[in-house]
Scaffold this motif. Structure first.
Motif, short mmCIF file in Angstrom:
data_model
loop_
_atom_site.label_atom_id
_atom_site.label_comp_id
_atom_site.label_asym_id
_atom_site.label_seq_id
_atom_site.Cartn_x
_atom_site.Cartn_y
_atom_site.Cartn_z
N GLN A 69 -18.62 19.22 25.58
CA GLN A 69 -18.83 20.66 25.68
C GLN A 69 -17.96 21.20 26.82
O GLN A 69 -17.76 20.52 27.82
N ILE A 70 -17.47 22.42 26.66
CA ILE A 70 -16.82 23.13 27.76
C ILE A 70 -17.88 23.99 28.44
O ILE A 70 -18.58 24.76 27.78
N TRP A 71 -18.00 23.82 29.75
CA TRP A 71 -18.90 24.66 30.55
C TRP A 71 -18.04 25.65 31.32
O TRP A 71 -17.10 25.26 32.01
N LEU A 72 -18.38 26.92 31.23
CA LEU A 72 -17.57 27.96 31.87
C LEU A 72 -18.48 28.98 32.53
O LEU A 72 -19.42 29.48 31.91
N LYS A 73 -18.21 29.24 33.80
CA LYS A 73 -19.00 30.21 34.55
C LYS A 73 -18.07 31.25 35.16
O LYS A 73 -17.13 30.91 35.88
N TYR A 74 -18.32 32.51 34.84
CA TYR A 74 -17.58 33.61 35.44
C TYR A 74 -18.44 34.29 36.50
O TYR A 74 -19.65 34.47 36.31
N GLU A 75 -17.81 34.71 37.60
CA GLU A 75 -18.47 35.45 38.67
C GLU A 75 -17.63 36.70 38.94
O GLU A 75 -16.45 36.58 39.32
N VAL A 76 -18.22 37.87 38.76
CA VAL A 76 -17.45 39.13 38.75
C VAL A 76 -18.06 40.14 39.71
O VAL A 76 -19.28 40.32 39.76
N GLU A 77 -17.17 40.81 40.46
CA GLU A 77 -17.54 41.98 41.25
C GLU A 77 -16.62 43.12 40.82
O GLU A 77 -15.40 42.99 40.92
N GLU A 78 -17.21 44.23 40.33
CA GLU A 78 -16.40 45.35 39.90
C GLU A 78 -17.14 46.66 40.11
O GLU A 78 -18.37 46.69 40.20
N GLU A 79 -16.39 47.75 40.19
CA GLU A 79 -16.98 49.05 40.48
C GLU A 79 -17.86 49.55 39.33
O GLU A 79 -18.98 49.99 39.54
N ASN A 80 -17.34 49.48 38.11
CA ASN A 80 -18.04 50.03 36.96
C ASN A 80 -18.26 48.95 35.91
O ASN A 80 -17.39 48.09 35.70
N ILE A 81 -19.41 48.99 35.26
CA ILE A 81 -19.69 48.05 34.16
C ILE A 81 -20.07 48.83 32.91
O ILE A 81 -20.63 49.92 32.99
N LEU A 82 -19.76 48.25 31.76
CA LEU A 82 -20.01 48.88 30.47
C LEU A 82 -20.31 47.79 29.45
O LEU A 82 -19.63 46.77 29.42
N ALA A 83 -21.34 48.03 28.62
CA ALA A 83 -21.69 47.04 27.57
C ALA A 83 -22.28 47.78 26.38
O ALA A 83 -23.50 47.88 26.23
N GLU A 84 -21.41 48.29 25.51
CA GLU A 84 -21.86 49.04 24.34
C GLU A 84 -21.88 48.20 23.07
O GLU A 84 -22.61 48.52 22.13
N THR A 163 -22.26 43.34 40.67
CA THR A 163 -21.93 41.91 40.67
C THR A 163 -22.68 41.25 39.53
O THR A 163 -23.87 41.50 39.34
N TRP A 164 -21.97 40.44 38.75
CA TRP A 164 -22.63 39.75 37.64
C TRP A 164 -22.02 38.38 37.40
O TRP A 164 -20.90 38.11 37.80
N GLU A 165 -22.82 37.52 36.78
CA GLU A 165 -22.39 36.16 36.44
C GLU A 165 -22.66 35.90 34.96
O GLU A 165 -23.57 36.48 34.37
N MET A 166 -21.85 35.02 34.41
CA MET A 166 -22.05 34.62 33.02
C MET A 166 -21.82 33.12 32.88
O MET A 166 -20.83 32.59 33.38
N ILE A 167 -22.77 32.45 32.22
CA ILE A 167 -22.65 31.02 31.90
C ILE A 167 -22.40 30.90 30.40
O ILE A 167 -23.13 31.47 29.59
#
Length: 229
Positions: A69-84, A163-167
């Motif tokens: 399996q590939i394990w991938l974790k993103y860690e993000v800091e950004e001014e604006n977020i959008l999820a439509e 700030t958000w993270e994704m696994i």
């Protein structure tokens, strides 16, 4: 001159060694996050390729492989977020989005894994932008495991700094055009991206540099090297 050009090519084509992590049983998101934090260094999606889009959020990622399996974790800091977008293979790149473009056999055919910040996924395969074969929604939802710190509910643009993270857990079986593929020992090519087309702070960042006049992530000639240990 030739030596100078070769030196520039070396600088522009990164190599990343994907560490193997040993784990018995089925790892959950908490296990994956902890092991990546403990055993893997952070790499950064920090290349501003196009002067017309100067905004630069902070984007780190950690990658490893375990039990094919590939394990991938993103860690993000950004001014604006959008999820439509909430439907598989919808235009998630218009939302706050992180991406992993992966050419496992280093033959020019690549998978574009695109994830908005609530985990909605777009996945296709092919040699370039115009020739893509989309994964079925069932395969995306049944095989890919993904969890975001922002949850899974859609929302309109939010400003003010976030700030958000994704696994993401990507079993090798999601590489449907490479049946039976084994990650261990694989020499492949890839790039990692961050974008957000429909936000007030549109941006296009990459891990490995891209030498085009306009933003274009579908350029496998600018992928870096991934070596699975």
């Amino acid at each position: 001159m030739d030596k100078e050009l070769r030196a520039e090519e070396i600088t522009r084509n990164k190599t990343l060694k994907v560490k193997e992590i040993e784990f018995e049983g089925i790892a959950d998101f908490q296990d994956v996050s902890r092991l990546l934090d403990e055993k893997v260094e952070t790499h950064f999606v920090d290349v501003l390729n196009w002067a017309d889009f100067p905004y630069q959020p902070k984007v780190g990622f950690k990658i490893a492989h375990c039990n094919n399996q590939i394990w991938l974790k993103y860690e993000v800091e950004e001014e604006n977020i959008l999820a439509e977008r909430t439907e598989p293979n919808s235009y998630v790149f218009k939302d706050s989005c992180v991406e992993f473009f992966f050419d496992p056999m280093a033959d020019g055919n690549y998978y574009n894994f695109e994830f908005n910040c609530i985990g909605t996924t777009l996945l296709a395969y092919g040699p370039h932008r115009k020739t893509r074969k989309y994964a079925t929604p069932d395969i995306i939802e049944d095989v890919i495991k993904i969890e975001s710190s922002l949850g899974a509910q859609s929302f309109a643009e939010k400003t003010g700094g976030h700030t958000w993270e994704m696994i993401t857990i990507l079993p090798a079986e999601i590489l449907t055009h490479n049946p039976g593929i084994q990650l261990k020992g694989l020499k492949s090519r890839a790039n990692f991206y961050k974008c957000a087309d429909d936000t007030s702070k549109k941006h296009y960042l990459s891990w490995n540099p891209i030498d085009t006049k306009k933003p274009d992530f579908h350029r496998p000639e600018f992928f870096g090297e991934l070596i699975f240990e």
